[in-house]
Enzyme design. Structure first.
Site, PDB file in Angstrom:
ATOM      1  N   GLU B 131      43.830  82.088  43.551  1.00 26.14           N
ATOM      2  CA  GLU B 131      45.201  81.884  44.175  1.00 26.14           C
ATOM      3  C   GLU B 131      45.784  80.812  43.546  1.00 26.14           C
ATOM      4  O   GLU B 131      47.374  81.268  43.281  1.00 26.14           O
ATOM      5  CB  GLU B 131      44.871  81.565  45.623  1.00 26.14           C
ATOM      6  CG  GLU B 131      44.332  82.707  46.339  1.00 26.14           C
ATOM      7  CD  GLU B 131      44.909  84.087  46.429  1.00 26.14           C
ATOM      8  OE1 GLU B 131      46.179  84.213  45.942  1.00 26.14           O
ATOM      9  OE2 GLU B 131      44.355  85.052  46.552  1.00 26.14           O
ATOM     10  N   HIS B 134      47.655  82.360  40.675  1.00 24.28           N
ATOM     11  CA  HIS B 134      48.890  83.198  40.806  1.00 24.28           C
ATOM     12  C   HIS B 134      49.898  82.104  41.062  1.00 24.28           C
ATOM     13  O   HIS B 134      50.881  82.512  40.376  1.00 24.28           O
ATOM     14  CB  HIS B 134      48.666  83.985  42.167  1.00 24.28           C
ATOM     15  CG  HIS B 134      48.068  85.168  41.996  1.00 24.28           C
ATOM     16  ND1 HIS B 134      48.145  86.238  41.083  1.00 24.28           N
ATOM     17  CD2 HIS B 134      46.826  85.880  42.762  1.00 24.28           C
ATOM     18  CE1 HIS B 134      47.315  87.110  41.263  1.00 24.28           C
ATOM     19  NE2 HIS B 134      46.456  87.034  42.152  1.00 24.28           N
ATOM     20  N   HIS B 140      46.881  89.440  37.885  1.00 27.02           N
ATOM     21  CA  HIS B 140      45.420  89.993  37.684  1.00 27.02           C
ATOM     22  C   HIS B 140      44.820  90.337  36.613  1.00 27.02           C
ATOM     23  O   HIS B 140      45.711  90.706  35.641  1.00 27.02           O
ATOM     24  CB  HIS B 140      45.246  91.193  38.889  1.00 27.02           C
ATOM     25  CG  HIS B 140      45.158  90.889  40.287  1.00 27.02           C
ATOM     26  ND1 HIS B 140      45.536  91.696  41.445  1.00 27.02           N
ATOM     27  CD2 HIS B 140      44.999  89.691  40.947  1.00 27.02           C
ATOM     28  CE1 HIS B 140      45.544  91.045  42.351  1.00 27.02           C
ATOM     29  NE2 HIS B 140      45.089  89.859  42.268  1.00 27.02           N
ATOM     30  N   CYS B 141      43.686  90.099  36.166  1.00 25.48           N
ATOM     31  CA  CYS B 141      43.099  90.292  34.716  1.00 25.48           C
ATOM     32  C   CYS B 141      42.055  91.309  34.964  1.00 25.48           C
ATOM     33  O   CYS B 141      41.277  91.674  36.089  1.00 25.48           O
ATOM     34  CB  CYS B 141      42.325  89.021  34.556  1.00 25.48           C
ATOM     35  SG  CYS B 141      41.537  88.934  32.933  1.00 25.48           S
TER      36      CYS B 141
END
Lengths: 453, 183
Positions: B131, B134, B140-141
């Site tokens: 988080e 972010h 996202h990976c």
């Protein structure tokens, strides 16, 4: 720059639009929103979208009508219908009219991810209009496996040969010889490398939890199971499952393993549906499995299923010429991670390192080097930094130590390591060979505080 | 130097708060402080779902209006969701220096298993890193073992490492000079 697919979310509820848009952005997509069918069509004139998420119930133009209108403009649009339980029938109708899929509100994150990813992949394939390209290049370099001895070169050759196939591999070798690294190298050089490599430490699995651990369970499968849980085999779908210390499992577990390896299907505990799973098996053991078969402790049928292609790892004492290379590699890695400038080893320290028999093999050597890097005061590791239990400068048994409990000794040792690393939890955990969380809980259990030291 | 302020919504397991306080410093190079601040959860409660709305918790965090470039990490024992998803492990303001993580579904007991204090800390560490990633602007990976991989089940959290892949780490380094790379 990687292409970020475009989503159009059409829903008359603002909260749905906002939360989905945020979710898509976090997930690496580009997302526009529209509050009505009319607004959606307007947006389509300005931007080309890959996937459309349409709410089925909207005032004015509903989702079904909008789907028809979108299809007239873009015949191959990937449309996902969003619906509440009450309108699943209508969603089925949407599917009949060519929707890619439907999803019921509120979405399970797992379902949303799958549906969207499938839709995006379908679009990508259509756009390229080519078969899936195999981009697997021949990989002949395994950076984690260090050494130039003939024994290790042979291992690398075997990895290269077996990795691109789907053959089951059995890795044999003493503890600490790098069996997990070989499993990882096989996975990374295989066509499955973009999917997970899931490790199951078979020796550590308590019998009572085994079924749930391997196969997962459904919500309510037993008291306290409030939510479904995926098992290791399900997690490995599409990838590789690494069964570490497979020689340690009980006969009952061997039967369970054999069944899933043969059938390639699992059923979650408490569930009724058999799910096909696609995995490759790599197993490892430090035991003589064939001997165990002879004594009746290991199932012969399981042994033959695992022993399709065997790789034997030499103990470190049989490849002493690799020790300097391994040391250099561990120094580079450790100093980079710890942000310290350590570049080499003094001749005395090297002689000391080469002289040891390393019964714990590479893992023991790596721990010794990492610990020395923590303690190092100069750019070169010295003999003093290598605090072996039987060498000068090492922590020695104190008079009266024999009266201490194991817990007391552990407490004292943890305190000492923390002190040496100036209470750096990550470094101390690495030196102690445990993870940060375990160290933290031990600090709490023993009531250790920085001021006390 | 900016810092990370760790607060709880209601009561949250103190050992997790203090553990994150200690390891996040290693990961980010930012000073981390656990504040004796128990923010009110009630405004985020969704009666019909018996869950809390994570976006509302994020708004409460932002209302603290941290000075300068300080970061905020909120932890809660409550089960979180956003209206469109059945649950979330956490939520962050993308590139907004604020994040919230729920411990509810990170506990083994939620899945009917024996409580495991070490595992809870490991999972909390990965989700906090995710988080905060972010909150630092990462998305996202695809690498399943990178801290930025999307997890829709706790088993996927367990597959991740408390570290970033090279590509994600590269992006983070300008903000967190000590961002951890995978071993």
């Amino acid at each position: 720059m990687t292409y970020k697919p475009w989503m159009l979310i059409v829903d008359d509820e603002m909260v749905v639009r906002d939360s989905l848009q945020a979710w898509f952005r976090d997930a690496g997509y580009q997302a526009d929103v529209a509050s009505s069918g009319k607004e959606a069509l307007e947006r389509m004139s300005r931007q080309e979208y890959d996937v459309y998420l349409l709410d089925i119930k909207m005032a004015g133009m509903d989702g079904l009508e909008l789907q028809t209108r979108i299809r007239k403009i873009k015949q191959d649009a990937a449309i996902i219908i969003m619906t509440a339980y009450a309108s699943v029938d209508t969603a089925v109708q949407a599917l009949k009219q060519g929707a890619f899929d439907y999803i019921v509100k509120p979405f399970d994150p797992d379902d949303l991810e799958h549906v969207v990813r499938n839709a995006v992949e379908k679009q990508a394939l259509q756009r390229e209009n080519v078969a899936m390209k195999t981009t697997l290049k021949e990989i002949d370099h395994f950076p984690d496996i260090v050494g130039e001895s003939s024994a290790i070169r042979k291992v690398l050759e075997l990895i290269k040969v077996v990795a691109p196939t789907d053959a089951t591999v059995l890795i044999r070798g003493e503890s600490g010889t790098g069996k997990e690294l070989v499993a990882k190298a096989i996975h990374l050089a295989s066509p499955r490398r973009y999917m997970p490599l899931v490790t199951v430490n078979c020796g550590a699995l308590p019998e009572s939890l085994l079924e749930s651990e391997l196969f997962g369970h459904e919500r309510g499968a037993f008291t306290g199971a409030q939510y479904r849980r995926k098992g290791k085999f399900e997690m490995a779908d599409g990838g590789t499952i690494f069964l570490d210390e497979v020689g340690d499992v009980s006969l009952k577990t061997q039967t369970d393993l054999l069944r899933v390896l043969e059938e390639k299907q699992i059923c979650r505990v408490g569930g009724s549906r058999m799910m096909p799973v696609d995995f490759r098996v790599v197993a490892a053991t430090h035991k003589d499995l064939q001997g165990l078969v002879g004594s009746g402790e290991f199932r012969e049928d399981l042994f033959y299923r695992l022993n399709v292609f065997q790789i034997s790892l030499p103990p470190l004492r049989e490849r002493p010429e690799d020790i300097p290379l391994l040391i250099q590699s561990f120094i580079e890695k450790a100093s980079r991670q710890m942000g310290k400038v350590v570049t080499g080893v003094s001749p005395e320290a090297m002689a000391l390192l080469k002289r040891r028999p390393w019964p714990g093999n590479i893992r023991e050597l790596q721990n010794a080097v990492e610990r020395a890097v923590v303690l190092a005061q100069s750019e070169e590791l010295t003999a003093e930094d290598l605090a072996f239990g039987d060498e000068a400068g090492a922590p020695r048994a104190q008079n009266g130590d024999a009266a201490l409990s194991l817990a007391d000794v552990e407490k004292i040792h943890i305190e000492r390591v923390l002190q040496q690393s100036a209470w750096n939890i990550s470094l101390s955990a690495r030196v102690l060979g445990i993870d940060r969380a375990t160290l933290y809980n031990k600090i709490k259990r023993y009531g250790l505080t920085q001021s006390k030291v | 130097m900016n810092r990370i302020r760790i607060v709880s919504f209601g009561e949250a397991e103190a050992s997790v708060l203090y553990y994150l306080g200690s390891v996040l410093y290693d990961h980010t190079g930012m000073e981390c402080g656990v504040e004796d601040l128990h923010l009110d959860l009630s405004g985020a409660y969704l009666q019909n779902r018996h869950q809390h709305h994570s976006s509302r918790l994020l708004q409460s965090l932002k209302a603290l209006d941290p000075p300068g470039g300080d970061w905020l990490l909120g932890l809660t024992e409550a089960d979180l969701c956003i209206p469109i998803l059945t649950f979330v492990f956490g939520e962050a303001l993308l590139d907004g220096r604020a994040a919230v993580v729920s411990l509810h579904r990170l506990q083994s007991s939620f899945y009917g298993l024996e409580a495991d204090a070490d595992l809870l800390l490991r999972r909390a560490e990965k989700e906090a890193l995710h988080e905060l990633g972010h909150a630092a602007g990462l998305i996202h990976c695809r690498d399943y073992s990178c801290a930025m991989a999307f997890s829709n089940a706790v088993e996927q959290v367990d597959l991740k490492e408390p570290a970033f892949c090279d590509a994600c780490r590269e992006q983070l380094l300008t903000k967190w000079p000590r961002a951890p790379g995978k071993r």
